[in-house]
Design an enzyme around this catalytic site. Structure first.
Site, mmCIF file in Angstrom:
data_model
loop_
_atom_site.group_PDB
_atom_site.id
_atom_site.type_symbol
_atom_site.label_atom_id
_atom_site.label_comp_id
_atom_site.label_asym_id
_atom_site.label_seq_id
_atom_site.Cartn_x
_atom_site.Cartn_y
_atom_site.Cartn_z
ATOM 1 N N CYS A 74 -43.658 -19.484 30.060
ATOM 2 C CA CYS A 74 -43.718 -18.201 30.757
ATOM 3 C C CYS A 74 -42.287 -17.775 31.034
ATOM 4 O O CYS A 74 -41.523 -18.526 31.657
ATOM 5 C CB CYS A 74 -44.503 -18.349 32.056
ATOM 6 S SG CYS A 74 -44.431 -16.906 33.148
ATOM 7 N N CYS B 14 -42.278 -11.796 27.106
ATOM 8 C CA CYS B 14 -43.411 -12.379 27.821
ATOM 9 C C CYS B 14 -44.259 -13.108 26.795
ATOM 10 O O CYS B 14 -44.530 -12.575 25.717
ATOM 11 C CB CYS B 14 -44.239 -11.289 28.516
ATOM 12 S SG CYS B 14 -45.788 -11.880 29.261
#
Length: 232
Positions: free
Chosen positions: A42, A152
């Site tokens: 992440c 992302c």
């Protein structure tokens, strides 16, 4: 072993303290399962918590952050777009990386509000998702972007839609392959690579969200695996 903290997604709208606490919880779970290396898969968790995690745990921790460096090196227009979450774009690590590798480059930051939520619901090829992407990508195109960094780890699922919207000459950069190569290298250096001593490998997926959505994303996985709901 893959852990999807879907219940708390998106991390990009949370405070640094919230992100750190969630990251600690996730690392603790994976360590209890016997993980020998952890990829913080992440961008927001990496840019906001990786330093503290590495100071607290002895297992190798590999982070992910937007691939600004290759984008800046390959840009002919000297204009690079970064589509990421608010938490990633506002972090000190992202800003330091941009300053280090993008000198003389115009970096167009765009928060992808709503995209993670659409992906978490499995609503990818929809008019709403397509409209969100157009709203985010068109302004960067109009400013001369020739490299788009996906900041992302959810966003690669949107690649088919992104490629529909962007001209073919726009290079789309995702850090996934580089992280995978680095992970393998770290495992080899630490004599931790599975299979080198006859050890068999298995694939386990955990989510605290909708298991059926997780299975939808795993539909092309060609190896045996288990996917289950985890109440945490």
């Amino acid at each position: 072993m893959y852990l999807a903290d879907s219940r708390n997604a998106p991390y990009g709208e949370k405070s640094k303290e919230q992100i750190l606490q969630l990251s600690i919880k996730n690392v603790e779970f994976l360590l209890q399962k016997g993980c020998k290396l952890i990829v913080v898969a992440c961008n927001t968790a990496t840019t906001n918590a990786i330093k503290e995690l590495r100071a607290s745990y002895s297992v190798p921790l590999i982070g992910i952050e937007p691939a600004i460096k290759p984008a800046a090196l390959n840009s002919k227009t000297k204009t690079v777009g970064v589509l990421a979450t608010k938490g990633t774009l506002s972090s000190a690590l992202f800003n330091n990386t941009s300053e280090m590798h993008a000198s003389g480059i115009k970096v167009l930051d765009q928060v992808g509000t709503g995209l993670v939520e659409q992906i978490e619901k499995g609503e990818i090829n929809t008019s709403k998702t397509r409209e969100l992407l157009r709203n985010y990508l068109d302004p960067m195109l109009s400013q001369g972007m020739d490299q788009l960094v996906l900041g992302c780890t959810h966003y690669p699922y949107l690649l088919p839609l992104i490629k529909e919207i962007l001209p073919e000459n726009i290079k789309i950069i995702d850090s996934g392959e580089g992280v995978a190569r680095h992970t393998k290298n770290v495992l080899q250096l630490n004599d931790l690579l599975s299979g080198s001593d006859g050890e068999s490998s298995s694939h386990q997926f955990f989510t605290n969200g909708d298991v059926e959505v997780l299975k939808f994303f795993l539909r092309d996985v060609s190896v045996p695996y288990s996917a289950q709901f985890l109440n945490f």
